[in-house]
Design an enzyme around this catalytic site. Structure first.
Site, PDB file in Angstrom:
ATOM      1  N   LYS A 182       0.844  -1.199   0.000  1.00  0.00           N
ATOM      2  CA  LYS A 182       0.000   0.000   0.000  1.00  0.00           C
ATOM      3  C   LYS A 182       0.876   1.244   0.000  1.00  0.00           C
ATOM      4  O   LYS A 182       1.532   1.535   0.993  1.00  0.00           O
ATOM      5  CB  LYS A 182      -0.928   0.036   1.220  1.00  0.00           C
ATOM      6  CG  LYS A 182      -1.974   1.163   1.123  1.00  0.00           C
ATOM      7  CD  LYS A 182      -2.596   1.504   2.459  1.00  0.00           C
ATOM      8  CE  LYS A 182      -1.837   2.560   3.207  1.00  0.00           C
ATOM      9  NZ  LYS A 182      -1.850   3.905   2.549  1.00  0.00           N
ATOM     10  N   GLU A 258      10.707   1.960  10.061  1.00  0.00           N
ATOM     11  CA  GLU A 258      11.597   3.113   9.948  1.00  0.00           C
ATOM     12  C   GLU A 258      10.698   4.316  10.138  1.00  0.00           C
ATOM     13  O   GLU A 258       9.862   4.618   9.297  1.00  0.00           O
ATOM     14  CB  GLU A 258      12.308   3.126   8.596  1.00  0.00           C
ATOM     15  CG  GLU A 258      13.468   4.107   8.544  1.00  0.00           C
ATOM     16  CD  GLU A 258      13.071   5.426   7.902  1.00  0.00           C
ATOM     17  OE1 GLU A 258      12.924   6.416   8.662  1.00  0.00           O
ATOM     18  OE2 GLU A 258      12.903   5.471   6.688  1.00  0.00           O
ATOM     19  N   CYS A 292      13.108  11.867   6.281  1.00  0.00           N
ATOM     20  CA  CYS A 292      13.230  11.495   7.691  1.00  0.00           C
ATOM     21  C   CYS A 292      14.647  11.692   8.211  1.00  0.00           C
ATOM     22  O   CYS A 292      14.873  11.741   9.421  1.00  0.00           O
ATOM     23  CB  CYS A 292      12.804  10.044   7.887  1.00  0.00           C
ATOM     24  SG  CYS A 292      13.655   8.885   6.810  1.00  0.00           S
ATOM     25  N   GLU A 394       9.304  16.452  15.717  1.00  0.00           N
ATOM     26  CA  GLU A 394       9.595  16.403  14.283  1.00  0.00           C
ATOM     27  C   GLU A 394       8.615  17.296  13.527  1.00  0.00           C
ATOM     28  O   GLU A 394       7.402  17.186  13.689  1.00  0.00           O
ATOM     29  CB  GLU A 394       9.485  14.970  13.764  1.00  0.00           C
ATOM     30  CG  GLU A 394       9.838  14.844  12.299  1.00  0.00           C
ATOM     31  CD  GLU A 394       9.664  13.429  11.772  1.00  0.00           C
ATOM     32  OE1 GLU A 394      10.480  12.997  10.947  1.00  0.00           O
ATOM     33  OE2 GLU A 394       8.706  12.760  12.193  1.00  0.00           O
TER      34      GLU A 394
END
Length: 490
Positions: A182, A258, A292, A394
């Site tokens: 997906k 991750e 990231c 973040e």
């Protein structure tokens, strides 16, 4: 683009492209136009995909293939991407708005490399063999075998769509698994194009399945909760990773995550100044900060702090923000207006927390259709304490906070004082310091005098809220395998 002319992106299940009744819009982050209509998978579609994958693995030819045969298939897939290179570039640019040059030199090139690297790796990967003497004096041999793990559920993010999608699909197929994948609902185009390449490359029906949709009560949740999925590999937000971990806990499924990062770059006074500035510009603003691995925290040794902040701000302010095909464009929009609102909320919060906005902090204006897009200015802050939310959370946008430091011990402590632990950078010309400092970072990856450079055979992953497990090279072979130790008394 009108509804009548917008393409329809369908699922790919059991070797065929299939549509579902419910659809959603894929909108350009450059100017808000409709890129495509996308079919959303329901539970029945995911069930069909998982069932097809199980049949292909257990009843079809795929489960009996040799590593060399699978390597040949992966090379055909890579060749198929290469043959349609410009189409893949167009798909990535349409979904993300990133500069065409980046899509050509990074995203699509890396997608091809992922398939080629794992194809070559499985042809040469060895195994562990140990000989020993038993208590009765007889000889014993132990050796390790790797077998397909089963049906792998793959959920990939929107920031580097094809790169991170193929980073998971390639090793899963290389090890003989079947997959149900997906892509992000924000960036479905290149994954759909990859399904066409898979079909043309002769990948047997059911080996690769593609479903579109969202997370909760959609394709993502249906996939993670399916009892016949053997493992889930996910790249994305830490909160989503936590939700997936809870969903698969009862089935004790293999997982590889991750997740997010609040990465630090440390610049010592002895660093090559110009290279360090160039490096931090790249590590903070590449892909509009939507990587990231980007550096959102920058620590600069005090003797060069003011000079470094001035140089970094000058470079950030000079970055050309524009549409993907504009001459000299260096930064495109964020992936969506929704994500832009999140980033702008942090821009406002930083000011409330007492930040000095050295440059940026707002939205560029163009006076044309680009004002309907998701552009923001690259931004540099100073003056916040390490406890500020904008230094700890973040943001995932083109922004960094720069702070001074006075000693190695101090900066190492501050770098590690984070809930995240994905990557870090060290800029120094002192070789001993480079080794000494890098070893003390609580991160899965440390760069010294560079950024976003890695041999694909090496492990990749994070610690703390940045993830669980390692992928890359032999580490991927292990994750996507059922490992058996065979002990024989000779």
């Amino acid at each position: 683009m009108s509804l009548a002319t917008a393409p329809l992106l369908r699922h790919y299940v059991d070797g065929a492209f299939v549509a579902t009744d419910h659809q959603f819009d894929n909108v350009s982050p450059v100017d808000g136009r409709l890129v495509a209509k996308v079919c959303e998978a329901d539970a029945a579609t995911v069930e069909r995909a998982v069932s097809a994958a199980r049949r292909a693995l257990h009843d079809g030819p795929w489960g009996k293939t040799t590593p060399a045969e699978r390597a040949a298939v992966l090379h055909r897939i890579a060749d198929g991407i290469q043959a349609r290179f410009d189409e893949f570039v167009a798909a990535e640019v349409a979904d993300t708005g990133r500069p065409e040059e980046q899509a050509r030199t990074l995203d699509i090139a890396r997608g091809i490399a992922n398939f080629r690297m794992f194809a070559d790796l499985i042809k040469t990967a060895g195994s562990e063999v140990y000989e020993m003497r038993a208590a009765d004096g007889g000889d014993v041999m132990n050796y390790v075998t790797r077998k397909p793990l089963g049906v792998i559920g793959i959920i990939s993010p929107w920031n580097l769509p094809l790169l991170l999608f193929t980073w998971k699909v390639a090793p899963a197929l290389a090890m003989g698994n079947c997959v149900v994948a997906k892509p992000s609902e924000e960036t479905p185009s290149s994954a759909t194009l990859l399904a066409e390449v898979m079909d043309a490359a002769g990948v047997p029906p059911g080996v690769f399945n593609l479903v579109h949709g969202f997370g909760p009560n959609s394709a993502g949740e249906f996939l993670t909760k399916h009892p016949d999925v053997s493992a889930i590999t996910f790249t994305g937000e830490s909160r989503t990773g936590s939700a997936i971990m809870k969903a698969v806990a009862d089935g004790v499924k293999e997982i590889s995550f991750e997740l997010g990062g609040k990465n630090a770059a440390v610049v010592f006074a002895d660093a090559d100044f110009d290279k360090a500035v160039d490096g931090v510009v790249r590590s903070s603003f590449t892909n509009a900060g939507q990587v990231c691995l980007c550096s959102e925290r920058v620590y600069v040794e005090r003797p060069i702090f003011d000079k470094f902040v001035a140089a970094l701000a000058e470079r950030a302010a000079a970055l050309r923000i524009d549409a993907p095909d504009a001459d000299g464009v260096q930064m495109g929009p964020l992936v969506s207006r929704k994500h832009r609102e999140k980033v702008l909320a942090y821009y406002r919060l930083a000011v409330e927390e007492g930040a000095t906005v050295v440059t940026g902090g707002g939205v560029p204006t163009f006076g044309d259709a680009r004002d309907e897009g998701a552009f923001v200015q690259p931004t540099v802050w100073t003056g916040l304490p390490d406890t500020a939310r904008c230094v700890r959370e973040e943001i995932f946008g083109p922004v960094c906070h720069v702070a001074p430091f006075d000693s190695e011990d101090e900066v190492i402590r501050r770098v590690n004082d984070s809930d995240y632990g994905l990557a870090g950078c060290v800029w120094t010309t002192n070789l001993s310091r480079a080794h000494r400092v890098a070893r003390q970072f609580q991160t899965g990856l440390v760069w010294v005098n560079t950024w976003f450079l890695r041999d694909l055979r090496t492990p990749f992953g994070g610690v703390k809220l940045s993830g669980l497990g390692r992928e890359g090279g032999r580490h991927s072979l292990d994750f996507y395998s059922e490992i058996t130790n065979i002990c024989i008394k000779i």
